[in-house]
Each structure stands twice: as C-alpha cells, then as structure tokens.
Design an enzyme around this catalytic site. Sequence first.
Site, PDB file in Angstrom:
ATOM      1  N   SER B 321       2.030   3.051  -4.282  1.00 64.66           N
ATOM      2  CA  SER B 321       2.644   2.387  -3.200  1.00 64.66           C
ATOM      3  C   SER B 321       2.008   1.164  -4.405  1.00 64.66           C
ATOM      4  CB  SER B 321       1.959   1.724  -2.098  1.00 64.66           C
ATOM      5  OG  SER B 321       2.662   0.432  -0.838  1.00 64.66           O
ATOM      6  N   TRP B 324       4.392   0.933  -7.164  1.00 62.45           N
ATOM      7  CA  TRP B 324       5.682   0.894  -6.917  1.00 62.45           C
ATOM      8  C   TRP B 324       6.425  -0.400  -6.636  1.00 62.45           C
ATOM      9  CZ3 TRP B 324       8.393  -1.554  -3.232  1.00 62.45           C
ATOM     10  CH2 TRP B 324      10.261  -0.795  -3.098  1.00 62.45           C
ATOM     11  N   HIS B 325       5.300  -0.714  -6.729  1.00 62.18           N
ATOM     12  CA  HIS B 325       5.986  -2.816  -6.499  1.00 62.18           C
ATOM     13  C   HIS B 325       6.107  -3.060  -7.888  1.00 62.18           C
ATOM     14  CE1 HIS B 325       4.676  -2.314  -2.029  1.00 62.18           C
ATOM     15  NE2 HIS B 325       5.315  -3.598  -2.081  1.00 62.18           N
ATOM     16  N   GLY B 326       5.548  -3.032  -8.746  1.00 61.75           N
ATOM     17  CA  GLY B 326       5.265  -2.965  -9.869  1.00 61.75           C
ATOM     18  C   GLY B 326       4.505  -2.573 -11.610  1.00 61.75           C
ATOM     19  N   PHE B 474      11.671  -5.337  -7.816  1.00 60.70           N
ATOM     20  CA  PHE B 474      10.610  -4.831  -7.760  1.00 60.70           C
ATOM     21  C   PHE B 474      11.669  -2.636  -7.620  1.00 60.70           C
ATOM     22  CE2 PHE B 474       8.060  -6.758  -5.005  1.00 60.70           C
ATOM     23  CZ  PHE B 474       7.320  -7.703  -5.711  1.00 60.70           C
TER      24      PHE B 474
END
Lengths: 304, 474
Positions: B321, B324-326, B474
């Site tokens: 997770s 996934w953001h960056g 993102f």
Amino acid sequence: MNLFIKKILVLVTILTSTYLFLGFFADGYTDPFYLRFTSPKQKSLIIGTSRAAQGIQPKLLNENLIHSRYKPVFNYSFTLLHSPYGETYFNAIKAKVNDKINDGLFILAVDPWSISSRNNINYEIETKKELGRLQFYNMNPNYDYLMNAYRNSVFGLLNKKDTSMLLHQDGWLEVNVSMESDELLRRKLFKKKQYLDNAKIYEFSKKRMFWLHKTVEFLQKYGTVILVRIPVGDEILKIENTFFPNFDLVINQNFLNISYLNYKEFGNEYSYIDGNHLYKKSGEKFTLKLAKDINNIIVCNSLN
Amino acid sequence: MLFNSFEFLLFLPTVFILYWFVFKQRKSQNILLLVASYVFYGWWDWRFLSLILFSTVVDFTLGLALSKSNDLSKRKYFLWISLCVNLGLLGFFKYYNFFVDSWVESWGNFGIQMHRSALNIILPVGISFYTFQTLSYTIDVYRNKLDPSKDFIAFATYVSFFPQLVAGPIERATNLLPQFYKKREFNYERAVSGMKLILWGLIKKVVVADTCARLVNLIFENYQNESGLALVMGAVFFAFQIYGDFSGYSDIAIGTSRLFGFDLMRNFNYPYFSRDIAEFWRRWHISLSTWFRDYLYIPIGGSKGKQLVKIRNVFIIFLVSGFWHGANWTFVFWGGLNALFFLPLLLRNKNRKNTNQVAEKRLTPTFQELLQICITFSITTFSWIFFRSETINDAFVYIERIFNFSNFIPDVIKHKKGLPIILIFIIIEWFSRKQEYAIVLDKKLRYVFYLIFAFVVLYYASIQKNSTFIYFQF
C-alpha cells in the site's frame, strides 16, 4: 430537474456577479502589475525590469518628446523575476504592441541581469509568474489576471492596505517610501546582499540574448528601438561590473544599428530608494535627460 | 483538468446539460460520458489517453475470453496477461526510475559504481487508480463474481469515468459497471446531495488543504531552521492538508457522479475521529484499503493461520500500500510504520474493537475516547512525516528536531494562520460525523449557509491559484 437547475443558476449568478462586480475595484493600488494589463494595445512602450518600471515616467516623456507621433508612451516594464528578456516577455510584448502602426518608439532597458538566467533552476522563472499565466493582456477589468495571476483574494480589492506603491494608468510605478537615512541604509544593505547573492546564481544566458534580439527585431517593424542602461548606485554598479565586465561591449557588438544610451557612469547624479531603483524625483530628472537624448537621436536620424 | 479550475466550471455544466437534455438514451449518454472523460483526461496530456485505451481494450478482450473458457489453466493464463499488462504499465511508468536508482545505489554501497540510465518518464496522472480499477474487473470476472461486459462503450466509460478517473475512489467493477447498463433517471434529492458533496469537497480542498499546504511547504522546506513546535505544527498541518485534499477530491468525485445518476463508494469516513489505527484504516481511503483487502490480503491468507503468517500478511499489505503511493522509500517506510502500529491490535484480536461510531449517542466523547482519538491522531501524524519528507533521512532529521524546544511562542504566532481553520473544520466534522457529509443544515437557514460556504470557497479559491491535488501524483 427544472427546480434544480433554477437553484443552481441562482447560486451561480450570485457568485459570478459578485466576482465581476469586485473586478471593478481593481486599480493602481491593486498590485504593481495589474493596470498594465488593462490598457489597450500601445503605440510606444518602455520595456525592461523594475528599474525601468520605477525610473522612466511616461508622462514626462510624452511632455518632452518633440515628435508627437511617438505619443503616448506606455511603461510596460515589470521586475527582474517577471520580465527578463525571454519568450514569456516577448509574447507579452507582442500582445501589447499595436500592430497597425509603424512609427512607435520602443525604449528597451538593458542590464546584465536582464539577459542572464539563474543557474540553480532548470526553467525560466518568469514562466511561473504573472506574465506566464496570462492569455489576455489588454482587458479591462482583466478577469484573466484576477483569476490566474493576482496573488490575493478578489475580496481584498475592497480593502487597499498598501499605499506605498501606486501604478499609474500609463504604467509608471510610483513608489513612496521613507528616504530617512536609517531606512535608506537598511534597504541599500538588503539590496546589496540580494545582488551579491544574485551574482553567485546568475550567469549570462544565450537564450535570453536570443530573445532580446528577437524582441528588437520584432519591435523594429513597428517603429524606432532604443536600448538604455538605466543608472544605478555605486555599490550595485560595482557588483554588475564584476558579474558581467564586458556587458556594454556585448550590447554594442550585438546591436550595431541600434542606439544604445548608456547612463551607467552617471549614477552619482541621482538618488535611489535602495541603491538600485531611482527615487521618484531622480526618476523625473532621468526621464527628462532621456527625453532630451532621444530627441537628439531622432533629429540625427532624420538628418541622416 | 482540475475540479477546482475554471475549465471544470464550464466543463461540468456543459456535460450535465448535454447528458440530461440532448443525449437522453442510455447508450448515447454513455458515449457522451466516454468522450467527456477523454476530454477531461486529455486536457492534461492527450498522448496518455492511448494508455487508458490500451488498458481498456486489453481487459475488455480478456474479459470476453475468460467468459468463453471453462479451462482453469487457460483462465489463469488470461488473468496473468491482464496482471502483466496492467502492472507492467504501472511498473514502467511509475517505478522504472526508482528501481534503476535503487539498483545503482545498492551496488554503490558495495563500492561498485554503475552507470545510471534513468529515463525521462512522465508519470501519467491517475495511472495507479485506473489500473487498479481495470484489474478489479478482470479478477472479478476470473472469480466468476461478475459477468464480462459485452458493451465496449459501457466498459470503456467505466474505466475512464471522469469524476473518479484520476484520483478515485477506486471503484469495483461489481458496483460501478452495472450502473452503465441501466437507464439513469434524474433524481432531485440525489442531485442536491451531489451538489452538497461538491461544495463540502471544495471547502475541504480550497479552504482547509490549500491553506495548510502553504504552511506545510514553508515548514517542511525550511525545517532545519524551525523550532520543535513549528515542526509539530507542520506535521499536524500536513495531516489536515492530505485529508482535506484527498477526501475533498473524493467528495467532489462522488458528488459529480450523483449529478449524472451514479453512486460511487464512500472513500473517507471521518478518519481523524478513529480510536485506534485499525479503525483509522477502515475510515481512510476506504476504496484502496478494501481493494487490497479483497485482492491481496485475503488471497494470501488474511488474518487466518499462524501468528507468523498473520504478521507477514499485515506487513505485505501495508508495504505494498505504501509502495502504491509512490516510487520512494519514504512511502514504503510509511507503510511499514503503519503495519507496526496495526500489528499489536491484530495479535491481541482487538483490531475490530471500534467498529461503531465514536460517541454514537452522545454529543461529546468520553475522556477515554478523547484520549484514544488523540493518540491515534498523533501516531498517524507521526507517520505522515515520512510520507511528506523527500527522503527517509530528512524525516528522521525532522523528527529529531521536533525535540528542539527553543523559540516556542514566536513560532505559534508565525504559523497561527491555519489553526482557526483547522479548529472550525474539526468542530463542523465532529457534529456531522454521523452523516455522509458535513453540510446538513437547518431547513430554514440552509440557503444562507450555502451562500456563506460558496463565498468562502470563492474567497479562498481566488487566493490559491493553480493548486493541484496531492493524489494526482499517485
């Protein structure tokens, strides 16, 4: 559905009309730039950075230029961060010039900084500033400016706090600051430090030189172009001479057929609000001198 | 195109009028929405429309192929193609340079210098969102939870539906796709609730998030010269910036969808009133959390099995997770930190302790609840420091400097601007926490309040020019 649309329309109408109404409160106290984007296209322009914005007074030029065909002259100068020579400023100039005439006068203020770029960023800083954000340069009220470039809320237009700066309809920026020695010294020291810092991060830019050429070529189609180096205080001049020792040579070599009025050696004849910008009384004196010299050039040119 | 832009102000009513008054048939409405969505996305960079279109065609085709095949190995093969294509695109555009840099750096640690050949790749806006949305479709078709779409226009509109295309909520095909098959009727109540959500979303974004953003940038970019208190304030401002920014976007997205007769899932549920970190994650970015829960956490075993498996699964879901953001180790670290906060609750089986609304039948929380809320907010804010910092090292120095207790009072004065706004925002949210959105007003005075809210948005919107949304990156 109709009820929904009616309600939304009422809300949108109230908000839009408020916004439009507030736009009419924008004036010379709004900020140092706004009024320059509310005038129609202009015949003759003063182009440059804040030195020209504060130091050349169009009203006096209009009164003292012998040829009425150049009048009125409009000051379309901004600041070093907003209007160094480059594509952004070029586009803004293009939008401001009345392209239906060919007998205008264009006074281009040049100095080492206006053809230099910062070496610590990889973009031209002016693209992110007011001139880079506009699509419409000649609109009154200029909602494009108020929406996309104005740095305060439009509601702030009702409450004018800063009266130290007044932008005149002809584009001259009148700055009213205390000339008491303490205040003056503080401003001078600040400006000196700022320019010493600038000297570390700025360097001559071929790109800017290219755009200065392009600007000159473009304006020559619409009238006479004159390059001017506005006087500055000793300390700033010293920094400039170290930063770009052969600046005058570069200008002379690049613009052989253009008159270059260089006042850098006459800095001591004027007073400055911070060592860099002419005090308004000195601005008057300088503008009169400039008008006289321009008249001479025009007379000489006509004799040739 | 941004929700808080002038272009969108013209775009939305135009599409709305065309949708309800000109294109009245379901199919033509879908075509209009598809065109509008592509215009909306193409406004940013039309070249990247090809990526969306490619992803759409691939998953549509694979969906049909899955429906025609009963052979498990073949079905698995089709699923893998979808996973490889979608995650491959995401990996290339979002993570290529990150992996190259990390690879070079890790060899550099052993004294081996390698040539860095990072590409100048532009991150397509919203790629993480629409990739996950298309993946959810293929996985659900594979699991036989959803019939594959035979209507390409409906499917393409589902993938690119403009209200939630670039920053979510990440919709499940099972919820959103069937809505494109049905005729939509205009519903006054739903449209009004949509408008209220849009207005409240704008307040969150333009008033709360953008005001905090200016202070956050000031503090985080200059953290080495700020006092401890200023740094604490910077972290708190960021907590409200990211919440206002992202939940504001979600509200506008949900509200806009309602204007066209669509219901999107809720994405935020007053997360800062959570009493523990597990509750926080049930209330924060719900569409992503549940996506990971259903498509990653449960398939790898979830909270069943041995303790070690549970711990592994929690770390996997939080680290993924974060990633996934960056493409930055700060996000991974942020994910890991949240896993650490979550783990004690899971191991003691207390992760589902607070499933109800805080102070459900009371006006104010009890002292214990207040304490729990404050602790949860503090640890969340602590982890946001890693999320906001450029590097992990920056985050550690930032935290270290928090304990510099000099210059307290001047800092409060210097950064006080955001405090009243945050305080008013918390009060409004607290009293609305049982509702879907905060604008639930007395009937008689509601128009006055709408106008006040609208003027507040206008006031702040005219200051904050060209502000974008954090989650676009993102």
